[in-house]
Design a protein around this motif. Structure first.
Motif, mmCIF file in Angstrom:
data_model
loop_
_atom_site.group_PDB
_atom_site.id
_atom_site.type_symbol
_atom_site.label_atom_id
_atom_site.label_comp_id
_atom_site.label_asym_id
_atom_site.label_seq_id
_atom_site.Cartn_x
_atom_site.Cartn_y
_atom_site.Cartn_z
ATOM 1 N N PRO A 98 0.806 -1.220 0.000
ATOM 2 C CA PRO A 98 0.000 0.000 0.000
ATOM 3 C C PRO A 98 0.842 1.274 0.000
ATOM 4 O O PRO A 98 0.430 2.298 -0.529
ATOM 5 C CB PRO A 98 -0.848 -0.092 1.266
ATOM 6 C CG PRO A 98 -0.471 -1.333 1.951
ATOM 7 C CD PRO A 98 0.515 -2.078 1.117
ATOM 8 N N ARG A 99 2.050 1.202 0.548
ATOM 9 C CA ARG A 99 2.918 2.385 0.541
ATOM 10 C C ARG A 99 3.338 2.736 -0.877
ATOM 11 O O ARG A 99 3.408 3.905 -1.249
ATOM 12 C CB ARG A 99 4.135 2.156 1.438
ATOM 13 C CG ARG A 99 3.749 2.026 2.919
ATOM 14 C CD ARG A 99 4.905 1.551 3.722
ATOM 15 N NE ARG A 99 5.195 0.173 3.300
ATOM 16 C CZ ARG A 99 5.976 -0.656 3.950
ATOM 17 N NH1 ARG A 99 6.600 -0.276 5.029
ATOM 18 N NH2 ARG A 99 6.181 -1.884 3.521
ATOM 19 N N GLU A 153 2.779 6.149 -5.828
ATOM 20 C CA GLU A 153 2.380 6.318 -7.221
ATOM 21 C C GLU A 153 1.250 7.332 -7.330
ATOM 22 O O GLU A 153 1.252 8.187 -8.230
ATOM 23 C CB GLU A 153 1.955 4.985 -7.817
ATOM 24 C CG GLU A 153 3.100 4.040 -8.072
ATOM 25 C CD GLU A 153 2.642 2.708 -8.614
ATOM 26 O OE1 GLU A 153 1.454 2.565 -9.004
ATOM 27 O OE2 GLU A 153 3.474 1.785 -8.646
ATOM 28 N N HIS A 154 0.281 7.243 -6.436
ATOM 29 C CA HIS A 154 -0.840 8.174 -6.446
ATOM 30 C C HIS A 154 -0.351 9.608 -6.228
ATOM 31 O O HIS A 154 -0.810 10.532 -6.893
ATOM 32 C CB HIS A 154 -1.873 7.790 -5.379
ATOM 33 C CG HIS A 154 -3.059 8.691 -5.354
ATOM 34 N ND1 HIS A 154 -3.985 8.710 -6.355
ATOM 35 C CD2 HIS A 154 -3.439 9.636 -4.449
ATOM 36 C CE1 HIS A 154 -4.898 9.614 -6.083
ATOM 37 N NE2 HIS A 154 -4.586 10.192 -4.914
#
Length: 126
Positions: A114-115, A120-121
């Motif tokens: 998730p990191r 990327e987001h």
């Protein structure tokens, strides 16, 4: 025992410096059963070190698991804690050893950290 399980246990000593970073120490015995046969694996853990052996020696914790389930665990098709919660496997003893050992198990195929997704987001929204 499956080839995936054999390879998994063989890989533990080399992977230990990356996985065992916390001050955990003790012996986890993993009892893998299939029918009326049970194989006993001993994993002695301390920070940065994992030693693997076979035998029914005493241990600080014991994890009872079927061969088929363990094969799914070492290939990322099942999760250890979920298996214990569903009573597909059982555990007794020092739970810290179980929690440390599960870090050796792979994530499900195509699972992303998730990191990394958040990084990327953040790059896309700039």
């Amino acid at each position: 025992m499956t080839k995936a399980t054999e390879q998994f246990f063989a890989s533990l000593p080399a992977r230990a410096p990356e996985v065992l970073r916390t001050p955990v120490a003790g012996t986890l015995r993993i009892d893998l059963s299939e029918g009326h046969c049970t194989e006993h694996w001993l994993v002695r853990m301390r920070p940065g070190v994992a030693e693997v052996d076979q035998g029914a020696e005493s241990s600080d914790a014991t994890w009872y698991c079927g061969v088929d389930l363990f094969d799914r665990l070492v290939t990322g098709r099942a999760h250890a804690i979920a298996a214990v919660f569903r009573n597909e496997s059982t555990f007794r003893g020092n739970v810290v050893l179980f929690l440390a050992f599960r870090r050796f198990l792979p994530s499900a195929p195509a699972t992303r950290d998730p990191r990394e997704v958040a990084r990327e987001h953040a790059r896309w929204t700039r």
